[in-house]
Design an enzyme around this catalytic site. Structure first.
Site, PDB file in Angstrom:
ATOM      1  N   HIS A 166       0.815  -1.214   0.000  1.00 26.31           N
ATOM      2  CA  HIS A 166       0.000   0.000   0.000  1.00 26.31           C
ATOM      3  C   HIS A 166       0.851   1.267   0.000  1.00 26.31           C
ATOM      4  CE1 HIS A 166       0.787   0.915   4.290  1.00 26.31           C
ATOM      5  NE2 HIS A 166       0.769  -0.397   4.444  1.00 26.31           N
ATOM      6  N   ASP A 167       0.392   2.235  -0.778  1.00 26.84           N
ATOM      7  CA  ASP A 167       0.974   3.587  -0.814  1.00 26.84           C
ATOM      8  C   ASP A 167       2.400   3.613  -1.347  1.00 26.84           C
ATOM      9  OD1 ASP A 167      -1.308   5.158   0.531  1.00 26.84           O
ATOM     10  OD2 ASP A 167      -0.925   3.500   1.912  1.00 26.84           O
TER      11      ASP A 167
ATOM     12  N   GLY B  31       5.182  -1.057   2.639  1.00 28.11           N
ATOM     13  CA  GLY B  31       4.369   0.129   2.431  1.00 28.11           C
ATOM     14  C   GLY B  31       5.179   1.405   2.292  1.00 28.11           C
TER      15      GLY B  31
END
Length: 262
Positions: free
Chosen positions: A121-122, A139
């Site tokens: 994520h991200d 992440g």
């Protein structure tokens, strides 16, 4: 819609260009957008708010746009954005973002992403990167343009990897890697410059000479980081062709939050 195999499941609401090919038993969610000329292999699962550009090749068993692997995630509407002309090989997993970090995972254009790569994520991946098998991005990782990552490499959360850097096979990357550097190992060590990569991309001899002086200031003169920065700030006067490259490294150092690999 004749390019979609009859065993594939495409939920109502999905926006798929008529030229897109979807293989057997693929599952595509209602919020997915796929641009022209792309192909989705058998058994792929694409879900969530995922936007995929044109002319991408997604091979079998990939999972794109699943919920982020973050215990704080509570089902918020976040997204994954993939650009154009990317190759995504078997069993890759790209997750959507989390709200507290912008809620977006992004992959640029013309990337070659090999089997079993995980992009958490991200993360934000630039253009023209190569990630060999089993590359793992935790992440919030930032990957610059033209980065090459060797297989079985893990990159710690929040790490930044600068443009044109090269990371060797089976490395543990827990600190930021400045642009143009070649690193490997566990613990990570800087081995030199990614000279072959620069030459293949058409860097002139004058630009390479300036980048060599950047490497020398950072890693060969025994300078503190601040002293190295000061030395690099003077380089454009003697190496004007490399002025933009020196500026790129200095900006990278300004943005570094985990310290650089030294």
């Amino acid at each position: 819609m004749s390019n979609i195999h009859p065993t594939a499941i495409v939920e109502a609401g999905a926006r798929i260009d008529p030229s897109v090919t979807v293989g057997p038993y693929a599952v595509i969610g209602a919020q997915v957008v796929i641009g022209p000329g792309s192909s989705v292999g058998p058994h792929c699962v694409i879900q969530g708010r995922t936007t995929i550009g044109k002319d991408n090749r997604i091979f079998q068993f990939a999972s794109l746009g699943a919920d982020p692997q973050d215990k704080k995630y509570r089902g918020e509407d976040t997204e994954l954005v993939i650009g154009d002309r990317n190759t995504v090989r078997e069993f890759c997993t790209f997750n959507r973002g989390v709200p507290g970090a912008g809620g977006k995972t992004s992959i640029g254009d013309d990337n070659w992403i090999m089997a079993y790569t995980h992009i958490a994520h991200d993360c934000h991946v630039g253009n023209h990167t190569t990630m060999a098998n089993n590359t793992t991005l935790a992440g919030h990782v930032l990957i610059g343009d033209w980065v090459t990552v060797g297989g079985l490499t893990g990159i710690h959360q929040f790490v930044k990897v600068g443009a044109h850097a090269m990371i060797g096979f089976s490395s543990a990357v827990s600190q930021d890697v400045p642009p143009f550097m070649m690193v490997d190992g566990n613990p990570l060590s800087v081995r030199g410059l990614n000279l072959e990569g620069l030459r293949r991309r058409g860097f002139s001899a004058e630009r390479v000479a300036g980048i060599k002086q950047v490497h020398r200031a950072l890693y060969r003169q025994g300078l503190t980081l601040e002293a190295a920065r000061a030395a690099m700030a003077d380089l454009p006067a003697s190496h004007p062709d490399a002025a933009s490259d020196v500026a790129l490294v200095l900006a990278f150092l300004d943005a570094s939050t985990r310290g650089i690999a030294r």
